[in-house]
Structure formats: structure tokens, C-alpha cells
Write a protein that holds these residues in place. Sequence first.
Motif, short mmCIF file in Angstrom:
data_model
loop_
_atom_site.label_atom_id
_atom_site.label_comp_id
_atom_site.label_asym_id
_atom_site.label_seq_id
_atom_site.Cartn_x
_atom_site.Cartn_y
_atom_site.Cartn_z
N SER A 130 2.60 14.89 -0.36
CA SER A 130 3.58 13.82 -0.54
C SER A 130 2.84 12.50 -0.74
O SER A 130 1.74 12.29 -0.23
CB SER A 130 4.50 13.72 0.68
N ALA A 131 3.45 11.62 -1.52
CA ALA A 131 2.83 10.32 -1.82
C ALA A 131 3.91 9.25 -1.83
O ALA A 131 5.08 9.53 -2.14
CB ALA A 131 2.11 10.36 -3.16
N VAL A 132 3.52 8.04 -1.48
CA VAL A 132 4.48 6.93 -1.36
C VAL A 132 4.13 5.85 -2.38
O VAL A 132 2.96 5.50 -2.57
CB VAL A 132 4.45 6.31 0.05
N ASN A 136 11.05 2.34 -0.97
CA ASN A 136 9.83 3.11 -0.71
C ASN A 136 10.11 4.54 -1.16
O ASN A 136 10.83 5.28 -0.50
CB ASN A 136 9.47 3.09 0.78
N LEU A 137 9.53 4.91 -2.27
CA LEU A 137 9.81 6.19 -2.89
C LEU A 137 8.75 7.21 -2.46
O LEU A 137 7.55 6.97 -2.61
CB LEU A 137 9.83 6.04 -4.41
N THR A 169 1.47 8.99 -8.38
CA THR A 169 1.61 9.64 -7.08
C THR A 169 0.80 10.92 -6.96
O THR A 169 0.50 11.36 -5.85
CB THR A 169 3.09 9.94 -6.79
N ASP A 170 0.46 11.58 -8.06
CA ASP A 170 -0.42 12.75 -7.99
C ASP A 170 -1.86 12.26 -8.10
O ASP A 170 -2.50 12.33 -9.15
CB ASP A 170 -0.10 13.75 -9.11
N SER A 171 -2.39 11.75 -6.98
CA SER A 171 -3.70 11.10 -6.99
C SER A 171 -4.85 12.05 -6.71
O SER A 171 -6.00 11.73 -6.99
CB SER A 171 -3.72 9.96 -5.96
N PRO A 191 11.92 -2.45 20.97
CA PRO A 191 10.73 -1.71 21.38
C PRO A 191 10.13 -0.96 20.19
O PRO A 191 10.86 -0.45 19.34
CB PRO A 191 11.24 -0.76 22.46
N VAL A 192 8.81 -0.88 20.15
CA VAL A 192 8.13 -0.21 19.05
C VAL A 192 8.44 1.28 19.09
O VAL A 192 8.30 1.94 20.11
CB VAL A 192 6.60 -0.44 19.13
N SER A 193 8.88 1.81 17.94
CA SER A 193 9.13 3.24 17.82
C SER A 193 8.98 3.63 16.35
O SER A 193 9.64 3.07 15.48
CB SER A 193 10.54 3.61 18.31
N GLY A 194 8.09 4.57 16.09
CA GLY A 194 7.85 5.02 14.72
C GLY A 194 7.44 6.47 14.70
O GLY A 194 7.03 7.04 15.71
N SER A 195 7.53 7.10 13.52
CA SER A 195 7.21 8.52 13.37
C SER A 195 6.14 8.70 12.31
O SER A 195 6.21 8.11 11.23
CB SER A 195 8.47 9.30 12.98
N VAL A 196 5.14 9.55 12.62
CA VAL A 196 4.02 9.81 11.71
C VAL A 196 4.36 11.05 10.88
O VAL A 196 4.59 12.12 11.43
CB VAL A 196 2.71 10.05 12.49
N PHE A 197 4.40 10.90 9.54
CA PHE A 197 4.77 12.04 8.70
C PHE A 197 3.63 12.49 7.78
O PHE A 197 3.77 13.48 7.06
CB PHE A 197 6.01 11.71 7.86
N LYS A 198 2.51 11.78 7.80
CA LYS A 198 1.39 12.17 6.94
C LYS A 198 0.11 11.59 7.51
O LYS A 198 0.11 10.49 8.07
CB LYS A 198 1.62 11.67 5.50
#
Length: 675
Positions: free
Chosen positions: A58-60, A71-72, A43-45, A257-264
Amino acid sequence: MHTLNLGILAHVDAGKTSLTERLLHAADVIDEIGSVDDGSTQTDSLALERQRGITIKSAVASFVVGDTTVNLIDTPGHPDFIAEVERVLSVLDGAVLVVSAVEGVQAQTRVLMRTLRRLRIPTLVFVNKIDRPGAGYARVLRGITEKLAPSGIALTAAGGLGTPGAHARPYGPADPAFAAELAALLADHDDALLAAYVDDGAPLRYARLRGELAAQTRRSLVHPVFFGSAITGAGVEALMAGITELLPTARGDAGGPVSGSVFKIDRGPAGEKIAYVRMFSGTVRVRDRLPLHPVPRDAAERTGKVTAIGVFERGPAVPGDALTAGRIGTLAGLADIRIGDTIGTPRPGPAPAHHFAPPTLETVVTPVRAADRGALHLALVRLAEQDPLIGLRRDDVRQETSVSLYGEVQKEVIQATLADDFGIGVTFRETTTLHIERPAGTGAAAEILDKDANPFLATVGLRVEPAPAGSGVEFRLGVELGSMPYAFIKAVRETVTETLEQGLYGWRVTDCLVTLTHSGYAPRQSHSHAVFDKSMSSTAGDFRHLTPLVLMDALQRAGTRVYEPVHRFRLDIPADLFGAVLPVLARLRAVPRTSAPQGASYLVEGDIPAASVHGLELQLPSLTSGEGVLEYFFDHYRQVPGAPPARPRTDHDPLHRTEYLLRVQRRVGVRRDDD
């Protein structure tokens, strides 16, 4: 298959990234565990993360346990990068908070847990490093229940502490003392269980206790504690079982209905934006055109077309055709996307609030080569896409750009990123502290249409009043909603927010209530047999130009006070140096609240202005022969004593623009020249 979006949070160096590696290895996602020290973790890429051995972004990564895909999300532990944690919180189903068995509860640990509890995010605590010398069990558990989570309970016992053979064993039905403690804790939050616990002579069935433990953990009432070691793997199996048993899985209607949040936001190989999205509802497919929110003023809409989708499955993201509700994935092709945006339909309820304090420092970034000024600004805009809280402030006259910071480490990271990723060498001016202004009293002002040489076709009256600390800026209507078109009211509200970015002393004005007390406009008119004539009719521009003048007039009448950010500090020093440290704290305007001996050390806790923290950090090593340990976190703002400090300003800052408009527009009669 269920999905669980899990955050890993910790104070820096508690072993959060090492735990991520161990979980991925235990789930057969990776064959070999990477090392933070060697820079070989999954994750530390970033090259900078590998060099410094800390998480910056942050990394997934994803792994599967039973019928659950986890999903970590690995988040930074250093307080300078708390903004990364901020953006992740809104997409989590649950969290694991990592605590060191050696250091115990630390300053950043308390900040994180306080926020997790406030947001009611179900959280497990993993006490790491039980194999390290100095590791504790009862001491650390007591610190957790006293300082982090009163309803914390250990689900594992630990033995061989401080040795390579340290181990952890899960408690079970064969441990009557544990069952009794668990029953007593759970009964505090459940009346039926309390009645059964008190009235029945026989102990409660263990299966019932485990079911109630899961239910109360998912409601964030109880916080199970696991002991172990990410390096040796001790206790990790029990933690993985607890993750799937005790934390809630994601919910969402894939057909809704499509609904999503952008966090990165990342950039791909060709410089294209890659948006990391948590889907709350609906399904996104390649070639879908999606509405983006919020929509800027005077814009009909924001949209983007999805050109590629990445879905996290057993490790990193892999190409996919669709991203469904409950999942986390990546979307490419949305050129106008920004962190914090909603794709599709906005979720009901108020807009997401900030969970941590904003940056309290500011510095001017200067290119080493003057020819790089334009490239530097573009590079900083790119960085601001990934971290909006760096708050770019551009001075077009002096050709300078300021950025907001959480600390000196963040400054070093920005400098290294600009050099490595953009080939731009930069220097920084001395870091200054960002203050805030709050109204000292109530003030009101108004400009009436066609009166008092008002150069605009608009009537605006505003009243400014103090509001409770931490409440931000609230805009209210003191006029009927139908008194003028909503577009004009919206223009006033948005301009109020923009104008308050700099107050009478140049700092951001907050914790105030602004009320629209007067309104009026010239109705839409046209010449005979001609098209609309804006010289005869009000436009939104009239209200955007007039509002700053009225607002600053009202603010001038109310007056403002300047407040500085204050950190809560915890200083661990050798006991024999306590007397030598106190005068230094006094010179730095620090106020010790408590002090107590702790073995051979002395523990001092209190408040210190943010402007003095760096000075204390610089003096502490020589003052304590390298043995002093300083922890701190933002706590509150306090009024600056004496003359209020003014923020360095130029003629292109909002306040100066307002002063210029007052002089020119009222005396010369300039009107709507840029409508």
C-alpha cells in the motif's frame, strides 16, 4: 481545511493505480501521468512493483480538492497481497472500488465489497476502461447491483463505449428519469422521504435528493456508481466531485488525548523504522515520547520517542513539526513499533478483528548458501515487520524457517525481495496447505496444588468446548475473578492462546470455548526476617508452565477434527471443452455448484480445496488452449475426509514441548527451573 482518508481498492488489473495517477494529475500534484506498464507511477515505488506492473505494498499520496485534503491510499489488487488491504481498512473514512467495464464484477471485487459493506465504510464504485473494446454499461451496472451493491445507482451516463472517444456525462436535474430512480432508491431508507415521494404529487426537489444521497452514502446505505476511463480522463472530474460531496471527512479532536493506529511499516535509508499512522485524536510533535500498545506480558510499558514527522501534502510526505487528529503521516524514532500498534491511548471497543481469511499455505524457506541461515532469519523478521501475516515459524533444531502464504505469487515476491534487498538467494520447499483443528466434543482436566505429583505451585482446571465456526478462541472464567490475583488469571489466558497454536495434529485450534474451572495458588510468603521466597509462593511462571499440560489433556479428551480451507471458484471455459474439464475438477476434489452456457463459453462455479487450486492453475492452459479463465477466493473450511493429516512437526513445536513436559515434570518432579 478538511481531511478525507480514501482507499482505492480493486480486483487486479481493473486500473486502480492508473486511476490514482489520473486523480493526482487532475489535482495538479503531478505534471505527467505515469504508466503501470512503463513502471513510472507514483505509488508503485518498489522496483519489484515496477518490474511486474502490480501493486504489492500500500502507498499513500495526497491531493487537494476545494477545501478538502484527500490522503489517497493505493492498495494491492492481487489476492496474494490481501493482507495489505486488511491493514488499510481500519484507517479509512471512505473508499473507491474500481470495476473494469470489460470484465465487470470479478471474484476479488466481490470479496472487497462484501468487507466494505460489513464494515460500513462509505464506498463509491468507479467503472473504469469504458474506452476499451468490450466495455459495457447496462451489463456492468446490472452485475454491480446484483453481485456487489443492491443499492447501487449510476450517477453518470456513458457514450462511445469501446472507443478512444468514450465519454461520461453526469446526470442532473434535467434528467427526470434519473431523478425518479434516485428518489425511489433513497425512499427505501428514509420514511420521511418515502412519505413525501408517495403522497406529494410534485417531484421531490433535486437539491433535497442530492443532500439525502450524500447522507445515505456516508451511512453506507447507498453506493453511487461512476463510469469513466483513467487513461483518457473521461468521467474522472465527476468522480472527484463525488468524492468530496458524498464521502465523509475525518473527525477527531486535535486537543484531545493522543490516539493513532499504525497500518504500515517501512525502513528508512539507515534502516530505521518509519511508521505510517492514522491519527484519531490528539496531536503528536517531534520529541514527544509516546506509549505504545499492546504491552507484552510481564512488561511495564512500551514507549518510543518521535524523532521526525512526515505529513502528506500534495503528493508524498514532507517533513512536519506535528501530526494532528484526522491526518495520516509518518513517524520515525519508534524503534519498537509494529503494524497494528496503537500509539497513545487505545481506542474504546474491542480489538480490531481480521476482515479476510488468514493465509492458507505454508512453505519452508532455505538459503542457497548455508552460511546465510542467520542472515535469512533476520531478513525474514524484517519482512514480518511489514507483513505480520507471513507468520514465521522457526525450528531451532533443523535451523529452518517456515512462512505462511496466500499464494504462489507472494512466494515469488518474497524470493525476489530477499535477493534484491538483502542479497540472499533462497529456495522453497513444496508449498503445503494450512489446516485448522476444531474440538470434536467437550473435554475437561485439572491439576490441583500439592496433589497428584503436581510439580507447580498452582491449581488450573480447564474445560474445552466447541464454538460456532468463525468465532475464534474465547476464554471465560468459571471461577470468581477474585479467587486469585489477576496476574495469574492473565497468565492462564495468554498461555491458552499460545498453546492452541498447535493442537493434537499440529494445526491451529480455533472455534472453541475454553473455561477456567479451577484455580488456586500459594500466597506470597517469605522466611522469617528474609525477602520473598518463590519456592514457597506461586508465580506467574507456575501458571504458564502448568496451563499447557492441563489444556492439552482437556483437548485430548475432547478430541479434534481437522478442517481444510476451501475456495469458491469461477471458471470460464470454451463451451466445447466443458465435458473434458469436469473429470479434472473431480480428480482435484472440486465440487461444481452451478454451470451455465454464456455465449461461446461455459461458466462453472463451485468449491475447490485450497490444496488443489495450484494444480488447476497449472493444468488449465493446456486443457483449454489458453482460453480458460479461473477466479477464486477463500470461502470456508470443511472437514477433511478420512484420516486427519498431521502438520509436519519437530521436537521444538509447542505440542512436542508439552509432551516432553508431561514426561519429565511429572515423573522427575522438575519445577519452575526457568522462573
